[in-house]
Design an enzyme around this catalytic site. Structure first.
Site, mmCIF file in Angstrom:
data_model
loop_
_atom_site.group_PDB
_atom_site.id
_atom_site.type_symbol
_atom_site.label_atom_id
_atom_site.label_comp_id
_atom_site.label_asym_id
_atom_site.label_seq_id
_atom_site.Cartn_x
_atom_site.Cartn_y
_atom_site.Cartn_z
ATOM 1 N N ASP A 1 14.478 -48.942 -6.697
ATOM 2 C CA ASP A 1 13.311 -48.072 -6.789
ATOM 3 C C ASP A 1 12.550 -48.048 -5.472
ATOM 4 O O ASP A 1 12.130 -49.086 -4.972
ATOM 5 C CB ASP A 1 12.384 -48.622 -7.887
ATOM 6 C CG ASP A 1 11.163 -47.751 -8.106
ATOM 7 O OD1 ASP A 1 11.264 -46.810 -8.903
ATOM 8 O OD2 ASP A 1 10.117 -48.007 -7.459
ATOM 9 N N TYR B 1 6.328 -45.807 0.295
ATOM 10 C CA TYR B 1 6.707 -47.161 0.717
ATOM 11 C C TYR B 1 7.211 -47.191 2.160
ATOM 12 O O TYR B 1 7.362 -48.264 2.748
ATOM 13 C CB TYR B 1 7.796 -47.764 -0.183
ATOM 14 C CG TYR B 1 7.471 -47.861 -1.654
ATOM 15 C CD1 TYR B 1 6.192 -47.613 -2.134
ATOM 16 C CD2 TYR B 1 8.456 -48.209 -2.578
ATOM 17 C CE1 TYR B 1 5.916 -47.692 -3.490
ATOM 18 C CE2 TYR B 1 8.177 -48.300 -3.935
ATOM 19 C CZ TYR B 1 6.911 -48.026 -4.385
ATOM 20 O OH TYR B 1 6.651 -48.116 -5.728
ATOM 21 N N LYS C 1 9.868 -41.156 -5.186
ATOM 22 C CA LYS C 1 8.685 -40.535 -5.808
ATOM 23 C C LYS C 1 7.962 -39.646 -4.803
ATOM 24 O O LYS C 1 7.918 -39.973 -3.607
ATOM 25 C CB LYS C 1 7.694 -41.624 -6.274
ATOM 26 C CG LYS C 1 8.350 -42.772 -7.007
ATOM 27 C CD LYS C 1 7.352 -43.804 -7.505
ATOM 28 C CE LYS C 1 8.073 -45.032 -8.017
ATOM 29 N NZ LYS C 1 8.426 -46.014 -6.998
ATOM 30 N N HIS D 1 4.395 -39.672 -8.309
ATOM 31 C CA HIS D 1 3.926 -41.056 -8.138
ATOM 32 C C HIS D 1 2.635 -41.357 -8.932
ATOM 33 O O HIS D 1 2.525 -42.383 -9.588
ATOM 34 C CB HIS D 1 3.720 -41.346 -6.653
ATOM 35 C CG HIS D 1 3.899 -42.788 -6.296
ATOM 36 N ND1 HIS D 1 4.470 -43.206 -5.127
ATOM 37 C CD2 HIS D 1 3.587 -43.923 -6.964
ATOM 38 C CE1 HIS D 1 4.496 -44.530 -5.088
ATOM 39 N NE2 HIS D 1 3.963 -44.989 -6.196
#
Ligand code: A2P
Length: 280
Positions: A45, A50, A75, A108
């Site tokens: 994931d 990120y 996401k 998200h």
């Protein structure tokens, strides 16, 4: 392990256990993903936010596992909501990951009314883009993250396709019982982010006592509690021994009373975010 996947509401299979990558920096991420894949993790994931999609793409290419045996999630971030932006953001993620499809793509966070008077319309437009990408075959499954029942009910008013997954914060002291019930009743598979409560839950007294009772680590007790509720945990770790420890939870079972004991934990020092209140 029994059957090691759940079937999503569109028939696509999703592994029952995953690997979280938030806050993992490039070099560490590549090393940890390699260890995770070698230890049996298949679901990985990430998210545009990120900032590690390129490193993950490298780790995937470098692994000896076929692409179709992996389940890769990303996401769309909050600054890319809306129809056009979502499509662009998706292409960027795919390009960063050097993949030609994603297994799962999520919104998200829902746009909330605290920040946007037209939050409902923004979420509907973001979802429309996701639906089209899905129908074009670029994503195998689409879903949400941090959506509460009222956001999903609003989305349903215009959606052509029901979300397949909702990834939520879920750990001892923040078990979001009503939200999980709502999702499971609506055929939406729940994934748990921060399943260890950013490691805070590992020090809980009840968890420690169950750890002694079952002769398993506190992390294994918590992750087992999650899978027994048909929720997919996404623990993060960059420590090789912990990456292996975390997925080794399929050789024991918690009694119903002990599940209840964990359900009744009230305290948590982790994030416990309210999606209607966040201002990012
Ligand atoms: P580390 O990466 O140094 O191993 P969460 O997934 O709930 O956000 O928790 C992530 C945090 O929990 C990280 O700080 C991670 O540290 C730590 N962690 C992950 N697995 C374990 C484990 N089995 N035992 C102790 N700490 C763990």
């Amino acid at each position: 392990m029994n059957k090691c996947t759940f079937t999503l509401n569109n028939g696509y299979e999703i592994p029952k256990f995953g690997f979280g990558t938030y806050l993992a920096e490039d070099k560490t991420l590549i090393e940890s993903v390699k260890i995770a894949i070698n230890s049996g993790y298949r679901l990985i994931d990430t998210a545009a936010f990120y900032n590690n999609e390129s490193a993950l793409g490298f780790a995937i290419k470098d692994s000896e596992i076929n692409r179709n045996e992996l389940f890769i999630t990303s996401k769309v971030w909050n600054t890319d909501r809306g129809y056009k932006q979502t499509k662009l953001a998706f292409e960027k993620s795919l390009n960063n990951l050097k993949l030609d499809y994603l297994d799962l793509y999520l919104i998200h966070w829902p746009a909330n009314k605290k920040q946007f008077s037209n939050a409902k319309e923004i979420n509907a437009q973001t979802w429309k883009a996701m639906e089209e990408l899905y129908l074009e075959g670029k994503i195998k499954a689409i879903g949400l993250s941090n959506f509460l029942p009222h956001h999903i009910e609003e989305l349903k008013e215009t959606a052509q396709i029901m979300p397949m997954v909702n990834q939520i914060e879920f750990h001892p002291g923040f078990a979001q019982v009503e939200l999980v019930k709502y999702c499971q009743k609506n055929n939406i598979i729940v994934e748990a982010w921060s399943p260890l409560g950013r490691s805070d839950s590992l020090n809980n007294k009840a968890i420690k006592s169950l750890s002694r009772k079952y002769d398993k680590t506190p992390a294994q007790i918590i992750l087992r509690w999650i899978v027994q509720q048909n929720i997919i945990p996404l623990p993060k770790s960059t420590t090789p021994s912990r990456i292996i420890e975390n997925i080794n939870i399929f050789d024991f079972e918690l009694d119903n009373d002990d599940i209840e004991l964990i359900n009744n934990i009230k305290e948590s020092n982790a994030e416990c975010a309210n999606p209607d209140e966040v201002d990012f």
